[in-house]
Design an enzyme around this catalytic site. Structure first.
Site, PDB file in Angstrom:
ATOM      1  CG  ASP A  86      -2.165  -0.579   1.128  1.00  0.00           C
ATOM      2  OD1 ASP A  86      -2.428  -1.117   0.060  1.00  0.00           O
ATOM      3  OD2 ASP A  86      -2.937  -0.515   2.096  1.00  0.00           O
TER       4      ASP A  86
HETATM    5  C1  GLC Z   1      -1.636  -3.816   5.454  1.00  0.00           C
HETATM    6  C2  GLC Z   1      -2.865  -3.739   4.599  1.00  0.00           C
HETATM    7  C3  GLC Z   1      -2.724  -4.594   3.373  1.00  0.00           C
HETATM    8  C4  GLC Z   1      -1.449  -4.270   2.667  1.00  0.00           C
HETATM    9  C5  GLC Z   1      -0.257  -4.366   3.608  1.00  0.00           C
HETATM   10  C6  GLC Z   1       1.034  -3.950   2.974  1.00  0.00           C
HETATM   11  O1  GLC Z   1      -1.530  -5.087   6.022  1.00  0.00           O
HETATM   12  O2  GLC Z   1      -4.002  -4.155   5.312  1.00  0.00           O
HETATM   13  O3  GLC Z   1      -3.805  -4.399   2.513  1.00  0.00           O
HETATM   14  O4  GLC Z   1      -1.312  -5.168   1.618  1.00  0.00           O
HETATM   15  O5  GLC Z   1      -0.484  -3.547   4.710  1.00  0.00           O
HETATM   16  O6  GLC Z   1       1.089  -2.596   2.724  1.00  0.00           O
HETATM   17  C1  GLC Z   2      -0.300   2.383   6.303  1.00  0.00           C
HETATM   18  C2  GLC Z   2       0.218   1.046   6.721  1.00  0.00           C
HETATM   19  C3  GLC Z   2      -0.075   0.007   5.744  1.00  0.00           C
HETATM   20  C4  GLC Z   2      -1.526   0.073   5.418  1.00  0.00           C
HETATM   21  C5  GLC Z   2      -1.892   1.455   4.913  1.00  0.00           C
HETATM   22  C6  GLC Z   2      -3.340   1.584   4.563  1.00  0.00           C
HETATM   23  O1  GLC Z   2       0.429   2.880   5.276  1.00  0.00           O
HETATM   24  O2  GLC Z   2       1.593   1.072   6.931  1.00  0.00           O
HETATM   25  O3  GLC Z   2       0.297  -1.230   6.289  1.00  0.00           O
HETATM   26  O4  GLC Z   2      -1.832  -0.889   4.486  1.00  0.00           O
HETATM   27  O5  GLC Z   2      -1.615   2.365   5.900  1.00  0.00           O
HETATM   28  O6  GLC Z   2      -4.120   1.945   5.632  1.00  0.00           O
END
Ligand code: GLC
Ligand code: GLC
Length: 813
Positions: A486
């Site tokens: 993300d």
């Molecule tokens: C969090 C989010 C997931 C994403 C991951 C890596 O676990 O819930 O959707 O893939 O972060 O950024």
């Molecule tokens: C933040 C977190 C990630 C998550 C994203 C979306 O960037 O580090 O893990 O998936 O938020 O909420």
């Protein structure tokens, strides 16, 4: 194995905490149907119905001081000595404290001056009823007169408004009290047809519903509450401000005597009944029925026995006996339990997720299904259809939806160009588990076309087509807002500190590409080909294989960096995750997905990519996400560079993606590596370093701080993480090698050479396979398969009729 805070009780499937001052609050969940509770080892947490944002029943203030404050409290006044069996909020020293976190329940016992109070918290299976079964025992040699007080604070259902909009909420709180029942009915007069019941199964000797009255004033905290200190309830009736529920129970206990009662917290859906009995007087019929039911002898204990029986049944679908104690207890109990939690809650409500930010994630929930589908397949089926209905007709998806309404939530952002592909993985996993190809014909429709009725298979095809269509200058899939990572925001270019990386930027004409999505596409298109093969649709299977081949060629031509697969190309087509970069030269996700997707299989690159992971990313606490960590903010890379080095996506150990590498080692037949890597993130194996690790030793964490962080090895964000489902897949299907297929159960273990034997009991399509494995010193390879005494060629156990028990023996060699 134990640590100074507690230990596993494998026999009773409980984690036993013997000191309340754990390094972090150690959480458990109550409920697995519609009503859920968070419950820490000092009874902190809250309860909600279906949706932690829209139907929150009790209050909790996140990031409080102390961190975990507010919950399901009991106060004891024993001759002027005041204490809580759960230690908080008073923190009076106890003579004995024990918290047992079990499957769907938490039992806390506190003892002081010869008085023992045991509270068992659980939610009744299939009902919207939370029980606090409370047993007070006089273990002293003299008679005890004890005043017992319950305490919890009501939430006004919509949690965001509840915790921000005080100009309104301070004036609307309403309760009624009748007998031993407190009815929280805020907003019931207007649009709500539900209320919260908090009642005691025994006659009470007083009550409070005003927080200020209970505490003493607005200047008093829960740790100095005056009602328990004085031993006398004030019978306060809340009008506005902050309504609570507290009962006073006076107990007179001879030496050795004990008394048991329950506090009952229920979400009561009033339905179509007349709302009021008289002006301002609630029609309490439903609440009374609930209280009467749970006041009858044996009903509470019966409900608890049912909960235990339900879990025993669910877990019996997969049990294994393997030589490693950590793998064994995680796999047999805690990992499957955690998979239930992630299935139910996605990433919504934990100690790190406040229940107001996120609903069900499209990619998250699809992945969660991979570890859940064998537990309760019918629920997985419905979930797949719900998720698919939040896909748009162009192939993109709502990134999240609210569980109560099942409607996509656009505020969270969209255009994450990996989302749709995960639907293929979950659907195929479901069909392999159940054989139910009928799901593909279920009408689902698209979120942007109300009333449309395309079937699920149409969604899968749309997903494949979307990735094939949305490609960039190298022919690789566009990344859109981000892919699984993300925080890799290649089209964001955010300079505004108040803007969310998850929504900033514009992906419309973007050129940035993701190698990880390419790898995921390889995997997904091969899954589709396999599905069509099984359904006898040869030309569709061939079409999928053509697309697979086309993408594979692009990956091998455009994504190989010399020693590993690149991660992406940025908006200007410069490589990300390449030796050409100064920082962020190598990333984990593209190695995992390219290898799992079959890239590098014939040219040695798969092995080389994995060895590069070992050389550059592996540590004793797990594999860091990339190296070198970013030391400065990069406009063109986004949030990944915003985190301090060593945490989260900036070179933290993001346990979720570690599992793809574990599976990669299994694919390559490296059993020693697979287990060693697994143990590096396994919480049970962290008990001996708990002061560093800090998080719950019984569930996987989302993140462990990486080697660039000053707190290398510290875990955060336990419970709601894709690590749960994926670890179940990597250990059960990768290491132990039990792989559901469309027409049988494949056995392809990949274990350390020293594992001489192990066994698995697997219920699959209604039949039970008792599998025993003998190994003469190899990591991988099945040389003989015997099913009920008959040798079967290959390594797939043919399907047996539901209800049968099948003895399976395999010899590895
Ligand atoms: C969090 C989010 C997931 C994403 C991951 C890596 O676990 O819930 O959707 O893939 O972060 O950024
Ligand atoms: C933040 C977190 C990630 C998550 C994203 C979306 O960037 O580090 O893990 O998936 O938020 O909420």
């Amino acid at each position: 194995m134990s640590n100074q805070y507690g230990h596993f009780d494998d026999e009773s499937r409980e984690y036993v905490i013997t000191r309340p001052d754990t390094p972090l609050p150690w959480l458990n969940y109550l409920g697995s149907d519609e009503m859920f509770g968070l419950c820490t080892n000092t009874a902190g947490g809250y309860t909600f119905w279906k949706d932690a944002k829209l139907r929150r029943l009790t209050r909790y203030r996140y990031n409080n001081v102390p961190m975990d404050l507010g919950g399901r409290y009991l106060y004891v006044n024993d001759g002027g000595v005041v204490w809580n069996p759960m230690w908080k909020p008073l923190k009076t020293a106890l003579d004995r404290y024990e918290c047992r976190h079990g499957l769907g329940y938490t039992k806390i016992t506190g003892e002081k001056n010869g008085v023992e109070v045991e509270v068992l918290y659980f939610i009744v299976p299939g009902e919207n009823v939370e029980i606090w079964r409370t047993r007070v025992t006089n273990k002293s040699g003299s008679k005890k007169d004890i005043q017992l007080f319950s305490y919890q604070e009501f939430c006004f259902f919509e949690a965001l408004n509840d915790m921000t909009n005080y100009q309104r909420t301070y004036s609307i709180g309403e309760v009624e009290i009748e007998g031993s029942a407190i009815y929280h009915k805020t907003e019931f007069r207007e649009r709500r047809s539900h209320y919260t019941l908090f009642a005691c199964t025994r006659a009470i000797d007083g009550f409070d519903t005003s927080r200020d009255a209970f505490c003493g004033s607005v200047h008093h905290g829960l740790h100095e509450a005056q009602v328990p200190a004085k031993g006398k309830a004030t019978n306060s009736k809340a009008f506005g401000w902050n309504p609570i529920g507290s009962h006073q129970v006076s107990l007179s206990l001879e030496p050795g005597a004990s008394e048991t009662m329950s506090f009952v917290l229920s979400y009561v859906d009033h339905g179509d009944l007349p709302k009021f009995k008289a002006p301002f007087v609630l029609n309490k019929q439903k609440g009374k029925e609930i209280l009467a039911k749970y006041s009858a002898p044996g009903v509470v204990d019966g409900a608890f026995a049912q909960l235990k029986a339900d879990w025993a049944g669910i877990l019996s679908n997969f049990q294994a006996d393997c030589p490693d104690e950590h793998a064994r207890r995680m796999l047999n109990t805690w990992n499957q339990y955690q998979c239930m939690a992630t299935f139910n809650l996605s990433r919504s409500a934990s100690m790190y997720e406040t229940g107001i930010g996120r609903g069900m994630g499209f990619r998250d929930s699809n992945q969660d299904l991979l570890g859940f589908v064998h537990l309760v397949p019918e629920r997985a089926r419905q979930r797949i259809l719900d998720i698919a209905a939040t896909q748009l007709s162009d192939g993109t998806c709502y990134h999240q939806y609210q569980p109560l309404t099942k409607k996509g939530n656009a505020d969270i952002g969209g255009d994450f160009y990996d989302d749709h592909l995960w639907l293929i993985l979950s659907t195929c996993a479901y069909i392999k588990e159940t054989g139910d190809k009928g799901i593909l014909k279920e009408p689902v429709g698209y979120a942007d076309k109300p009333g449309s009725k395309e079937d699920l298979l149409h969604h899968l095809e749309t997903s494949i087509a979307y990735t094939m269509k949305k490609r960039g200058p190298h022919g690789l899939p566009l990344i859109g807002h981000a892919d699984w990572n993300d925080c890799l925001n290649l089209n964001c270019f955010s300079t505004e500190p108040n803007e969310s990386f998850q929504t900033a930027g514009d992906v419309k004409d973007s050129k940035a590409e993701s190698v990880m999505i390419a790898g995921l596409f390889l995997y997904a298109s091969r899954e589709m080909a396999g599905l069509y093969d099984w359904m006898g649709q040869k030309s569709d299977a061939a079409r999928m294989r053509e697309q697979y081949a086309e993408m594979l060629a692009v990956v091998e031509k455009e994504a190989w960096d010399g020693e590993w697969y690149r991660r992406a190309y940025d908006a200007e087509s410069r490589p990300v995750g390449s030796k050409e970069n100064e920082e962020g030269k190598i990333f984990i996700e593209s190695q995992g997905w390219c290898v799992l997707g079959g890239a590098g299989a014939d040219n040695g690159r798969a092995k080389q990519a994995m060895e590069s992971v070992h050389k550059h990313l592996y540590t004793k606490n797990g594999i860091v996400l990339q190296q070198p960590a970013y030391s400065t903010y990069h406009l063109e890379l986004g949030e990944v560079t915003s985190y301090p080095p060593g945490v989260k996506e900036n070179a933290g150990i993001f346990c979720h993606n570690n599992t793809w590498i574990h599976l990669g080692w299994c694919l390559l037949g490296e059993g020693e590596r697979a287990l060693e890597y697994y143990l590096s993130i396994c919480p049970s194996a962290k008990e001996s370093q708990i002061e560093t690790y800090r998080a719950e030793p019984y569930v996987y964490a989302q993140m462990i701080a990486g080697k660039d962080a000053p707190v290398f090895g510290e875990a955060k964000n336990a419970w709601l993480t894709g690590t749960a489902a994926w670890t179940f897949v990597s250990v059960s299907q990768g290491i132990l090698g039990v792989q559901p297929q469309y027409d049988g159960l494949k056995l392809d273990p990949c274990v350390p050479k020293a594992w001489k034997s192990f066994s698995i009991s697997r219920r699959f399509r209604g039949a039970t396979y008792e599998i025993s494995v003998k190994n003469s010193g190899v990591c991988k390879g099945v040389k003989k398969l015997t099913v009920d005494g008959k040798t079967v060629a290959g390594n797939v156990i043919p399907l047996s009729p539901a209800g049968s028990t099948v003895r399976v023996e395999i010899e590895m060699g």
